[in-house]
Design a protein around this motif. Structure first.
Motif, mmCIF file in Angstrom:
data_model
loop_
_atom_site.group_PDB
_atom_site.id
_atom_site.type_symbol
_atom_site.label_atom_id
_atom_site.label_comp_id
_atom_site.label_asym_id
_atom_site.label_seq_id
_atom_site.Cartn_x
_atom_site.Cartn_y
_atom_site.Cartn_z
ATOM 1 N N GLY A 24 0.820 -1.212 0.000
ATOM 2 C CA GLY A 24 0.000 0.000 0.000
ATOM 3 C C GLY A 24 0.850 1.257 0.000
ATOM 4 N N ALA A 25 1.906 1.260 0.792
ATOM 5 C CA ALA A 25 2.796 2.422 0.847
ATOM 6 C C ALA A 25 3.481 2.648 -0.492
ATOM 7 C CB ALA A 25 3.838 2.230 1.945
ATOM 8 N N MET A 26 3.914 1.596 -1.141
ATOM 9 C CA MET A 26 4.559 1.737 -2.443
ATOM 10 C C MET A 26 3.569 2.216 -3.504
ATOM 11 S SD MET A 26 7.635 1.293 -1.783
ATOM 12 C CE MET A 26 8.202 1.511 -3.437
ATOM 13 N N CYS A 27 2.325 1.770 -3.428
ATOM 14 C CA CYS A 27 1.298 2.250 -4.356
ATOM 15 C C CYS A 27 1.056 3.744 -4.152
ATOM 16 C CB CYS A 27 -0.004 1.483 -4.163
ATOM 17 S SG CYS A 27 0.052 -0.207 -4.764
ATOM 18 N N CYS A 28 1.016 4.178 -2.903
ATOM 19 C CA CYS A 28 0.855 5.606 -2.620
ATOM 20 C C CYS A 28 2.033 6.404 -3.156
ATOM 21 C CB CYS A 28 0.704 5.836 -1.115
ATOM 22 S SG CYS A 28 -0.865 5.271 -0.459
ATOM 23 N N PHE A 29 3.232 5.882 -3.010
ATOM 24 C CA PHE A 29 4.420 6.565 -3.515
ATOM 25 C C PHE A 29 4.365 6.704 -5.032
ATOM 26 C CE2 PHE A 29 8.735 6.483 -5.240
ATOM 27 C CZ PHE A 29 9.252 7.609 -4.621
ATOM 28 N N VAL A 30 3.985 5.642 -5.722
ATOM 29 C CA VAL A 30 3.906 5.669 -7.188
ATOM 30 C C VAL A 30 2.839 6.666 -7.645
ATOM 31 C CG1 VAL A 30 3.276 4.295 -9.216
ATOM 32 C CG2 VAL A 30 4.833 3.360 -7.506
ATOM 33 N N CYS A 31 1.678 6.653 -6.991
ATOM 34 C CA CYS A 31 0.608 7.599 -7.346
ATOM 35 C C CYS A 31 1.053 9.035 -7.095
ATOM 36 C CB CYS A 31 -0.657 7.289 -6.564
ATOM 37 S SG CYS A 31 -1.455 5.764 -7.074
ATOM 38 N N ASN A 32 1.706 9.285 -5.968
ATOM 39 C CA ASN A 32 2.198 10.625 -5.651
ATOM 40 C C ASN A 32 3.197 11.082 -6.710
ATOM 41 O OD1 ASN A 32 2.802 13.028 -4.157
ATOM 42 N ND2 ASN A 32 4.591 11.998 -3.333
ATOM 43 N N ASP A 33 4.106 10.225 -7.077
ATOM 44 C CA ASP A 33 5.121 10.573 -8.074
ATOM 45 C C ASP A 33 4.478 10.890 -9.427
ATOM 46 O OD1 ASP A 33 7.916 10.867 -8.802
ATOM 47 O OD2 ASP A 33 7.653 9.027 -9.983
#
Length: 71
Positions: A24-33
């Motif tokens: 979930g954290a990595m998905c949030c990071f990718v979306c933010n980027d």
């Protein structure tokens, strides 16, 4: 009536939850980027950094409130 003791969660359950949180954290990071790269085409950098900081601060405050850390 005897009190029921709460057994600690199993190692597999804890590991599964940690894996899900990491995904979930990595998905949030990718979306933010992706959002930052898209919005940076039309928004000045300083404004983008400010808006992102405000959003991150609001999210941290919501999590802290949910966990009871603000009391």
């Amino acid at each position: 009536m005897a009190a029921q003791s709460l057994s600690p969660p199993s190692s597999a359950r804890v590991n599964g939850r940690a894996i899900a949180m990491m995904i979930g954290a990595m998905c949030c990071f990718v979306c933010n980027d992706a959002l930052v790269k898209y919005v940076s085409q039309t928004m000045p950098s300083a404004q983008l950094i400010f808006v992102r900081g405000v959003m991150a601060s609001a999210l941290v405050l919501l999590v802290a409130r949910h966990l009871g850390a603000l009391r």
